[in-house]
Scaffold this motif. Structure first.
Motif, mmCIF file in Angstrom:
data_model
loop_
_atom_site.group_PDB
_atom_site.id
_atom_site.type_symbol
_atom_site.label_atom_id
_atom_site.label_comp_id
_atom_site.label_asym_id
_atom_site.label_seq_id
_atom_site.Cartn_x
_atom_site.Cartn_y
_atom_site.Cartn_z
ATOM 1 N N PRO A 15 43.566 36.294 41.086
ATOM 2 C CA PRO A 15 44.881 37.779 40.533
ATOM 3 C C PRO A 15 44.056 37.321 39.214
ATOM 4 O O PRO A 15 43.723 39.173 39.291
ATOM 5 C CB PRO A 15 46.035 37.131 40.543
ATOM 6 C CG PRO A 15 46.238 36.805 41.492
ATOM 7 C CD PRO A 15 45.204 35.194 41.788
ATOM 8 N N GLN A 16 43.791 37.211 37.755
ATOM 9 C CA GLN A 16 43.653 36.856 36.504
ATOM 10 C C GLN A 16 41.592 37.225 36.458
ATOM 11 O O GLN A 16 41.380 37.759 35.818
ATOM 12 C CB GLN A 16 43.805 35.722 35.735
ATOM 13 C CG GLN A 16 45.323 35.478 35.376
ATOM 14 C CD GLN A 16 46.116 36.754 34.056
ATOM 15 O OE1 GLN A 16 46.809 37.792 35.162
ATOM 16 N NE2 GLN A 16 45.368 37.343 33.574
ATOM 17 N N ALA A 17 41.203 36.758 37.132
ATOM 18 C CA ALA A 17 39.907 37.311 37.816
ATOM 19 C C ALA A 17 39.176 38.022 38.439
ATOM 20 O O ALA A 17 37.984 39.242 37.585
ATOM 21 C CB ALA A 17 39.257 35.557 38.322
ATOM 22 N N ALA A 18 40.973 38.758 38.819
ATOM 23 C CA ALA A 18 40.141 40.194 39.843
ATOM 24 C C ALA A 18 40.277 40.558 38.490
ATOM 25 O O ALA A 18 39.473 42.521 38.898
ATOM 26 C CB ALA A 18 40.741 40.463 40.743
ATOM 27 N N ARG A 19 40.596 41.162 37.557
ATOM 28 C CA ARG A 19 40.987 42.313 36.823
ATOM 29 C C ARG A 19 39.426 42.337 35.492
ATOM 30 O O ARG A 19 39.648 43.522 35.251
ATOM 31 C CB ARG A 19 42.228 41.682 36.081
ATOM 32 C CG ARG A 19 43.649 41.824 36.261
ATOM 33 C CD ARG A 19 44.853 42.285 35.634
ATOM 34 N NE ARG A 19 46.552 41.660 36.324
ATOM 35 C CZ ARG A 19 46.621 40.617 36.135
ATOM 36 N NH1 ARG A 19 46.241 39.840 35.260
ATOM 37 N NH2 ARG A 19 48.096 40.437 37.058
ATOM 38 N N ASP A 20 38.569 41.080 35.176
ATOM 39 C CA ASP A 20 37.809 41.300 35.551
ATOM 40 C C ASP A 20 36.249 41.480 35.806
ATOM 41 O O ASP A 20 35.951 40.643 36.964
ATOM 42 C CB ASP A 20 37.336 40.450 33.927
ATOM 43 C CG ASP A 20 36.166 40.456 33.369
ATOM 44 O OD1 ASP A 20 35.456 41.614 33.523
ATOM 45 O OD2 ASP A 20 35.903 40.222 32.594
ATOM 46 N N PRO A 21 35.690 42.389 36.889
ATOM 47 C CA PRO A 21 35.229 42.706 37.578
ATOM 48 C C PRO A 21 33.355 41.349 37.646
ATOM 49 O O PRO A 21 33.328 40.976 38.411
ATOM 50 C CB PRO A 21 34.601 43.434 38.069
ATOM 51 C CG PRO A 21 34.992 44.899 37.022
ATOM 52 C CD PRO A 21 36.027 43.885 36.062
ATOM 53 N N ARG A 22 33.575 41.166 35.862
ATOM 54 C CA ARG A 22 32.316 40.068 35.370
ATOM 55 C C ARG A 22 32.578 38.876 36.059
ATOM 56 O O ARG A 22 31.338 38.034 36.231
ATOM 57 C CB ARG A 22 31.893 40.325 34.120
ATOM 58 C CG ARG A 22 31.759 41.903 33.523
ATOM 59 C CD ARG A 22 31.940 41.336 32.231
ATOM 60 N NE ARG A 22 32.614 42.380 31.830
ATOM 61 C CZ ARG A 22 31.945 43.573 30.850
ATOM 62 N NH1 ARG A 22 30.757 43.444 30.175
ATOM 63 N NH2 ARG A 22 32.842 44.915 30.254
ATOM 64 N N THR A 23 33.423 38.760 36.859
ATOM 65 C CA THR A 23 34.116 37.210 36.690
ATOM 66 C C THR A 23 33.335 37.278 38.310
ATOM 67 O O THR A 23 34.214 35.733 38.785
ATOM 68 C CB THR A 23 35.663 36.741 36.577
ATOM 69 O OG1 THR A 23 36.001 37.470 37.049
ATOM 70 C CG2 THR A 23 35.592 36.662 35.012
ATOM 71 N N LEU A 24 33.933 38.392 39.075
ATOM 72 C CA LEU A 24 33.006 37.714 40.764
ATOM 73 C C LEU A 24 32.276 37.461 41.059
ATOM 74 O O LEU A 24 31.317 37.968 41.850
ATOM 75 C CB LEU A 24 33.807 38.787 41.091
ATOM 76 C CG LEU A 24 35.389 39.897 41.203
ATOM 77 C CD1 LEU A 24 35.918 41.038 41.651
ATOM 78 C CD2 LEU A 24 36.167 38.322 41.808
ATOM 79 N N LEU A 25 31.050 37.990 40.016
ATOM 80 C CA LEU A 25 29.557 37.388 39.858
ATOM 81 C C LEU A 25 29.136 36.003 39.413
ATOM 82 O O LEU A 25 29.485 36.032 37.948
ATOM 83 C CB LEU A 25 28.437 38.309 39.894
ATOM 84 C CG LEU A 25 28.359 39.705 40.222
ATOM 85 C CD1 LEU A 25 27.647 40.929 40.478
ATOM 86 C CD2 LEU A 25 29.049 39.708 42.054
#
Length: 176
Positions: A15-25
Motif C-alpha cells: 500500500p505504501q508503494a501504491a501512493r506513488d504511481p511511479r513505483t508501479l512501473l
C-alpha cells in the motif's frame, strides 16, 4: 455516487508503494512513458510530463480496479493514458495486475464534457489509494496545459473495461 470501499480480489502491491504511481512501473518503463509524452508535446518540460504520466497510471489502476464504475480522464490526463497505452506490454501488465485490460475508445467533441464524471473518476483514484493532481483534471477548454491528446469522452459513453473491445455507447458501430 458511492465510491467502493473494498477492492476486488487480486494481487495488490505494498500500500505504501501504491501512493506513488511511479513505483508501479520499473524506472526505465516510467521514463519511457514520460519520454513519449515529451516527444508528443514539443516544449513540455519533463516535470509536467511526469505529472501527466502519473495521472495516466492512476487513472489506469482505478479503471482496472473498479471495473463496474464509469470513468473518463480529462483531456490532459488522457495524454498520459495515451502515452501509457503506446507502451503496450507495460500497459497490459499494469491493467492485469489491478483487475483486467482497460480498452480506450477515443472521441472528441467539447460538448461531451461532463465535469461530474471527472469528479467521479478522481474519487475512484482516491479510493485506489492515490491523490489526484487536480490541476490536470480540467475541462476541454482549459489550456493551462497544452497537450496533443484531443479526446473528450461522452458522459453517457464513459470508459468501460471489458475483455474485448466494444463500442461504449448505444450507437450503431461503424463498420468499414
Amino acid at each position: 455516487m458511492t465510491v467502493p470501499t473494498e477492492r476486488p480480489p487480486g494481487p495488490m502491491p505494498d500500500p505504501q508503494a501504491a501512493r506513488d504511481p511511479r513505483t508501479l512501473l520499473e524506472p526505465r518503463r516510467f521514463d519511457g512513458v514520460v519520454s513519449t509524452i515529451v516527444d508528443n508535446n514539443p516544449g513540455m518540460t519533463a516535470d509536467v510530463a511526469e505529472r501527466i504520466a502519473c495521472e495516466g497510471i492512476k487513472f489506469t489502476v482505478a479503471a482496472a480496479t473498479y471495473r463496474d464504475q464509469a470513468m473518463a480522464p480529462s483531456r490532459v490526463v488522457d495524454e498520459g493514458w495515451h502515452a501509457l497505452i503506446l507502451h503496450t506490454a507495460t500497459y497490459a501488465g499494469l491493467c492485469e495486475r489491478f483487475g483486467g485490460f482497460v480498452h480506450h475508445t477515443p472521441g472528441y467533441d467539447p460538448t461531451f464534457y461532463d465535469p461530474k464524471i471527472l469528479d467521479r473518476s478522481q474519487e475512484l483514484i482516491r479510493a485506489a489509494g492515490f491523490e489526484s493532481d487536480r490541476e490536470l483534471w480540467v475541462g476541454p477548454d482549459d489550456r493551462t496545459f497544452t497537450v496533443a491528446a484531443n479526446c473528450q469522452h461522452q458522459k453517457e459513453c464513459a470508459i468501460r473495461p471489458m475483455p474485448t473491445p466494444q463500442p461504449p455507447c448505444n450507437k450503431p458501430a461503424i463498420v468499414p
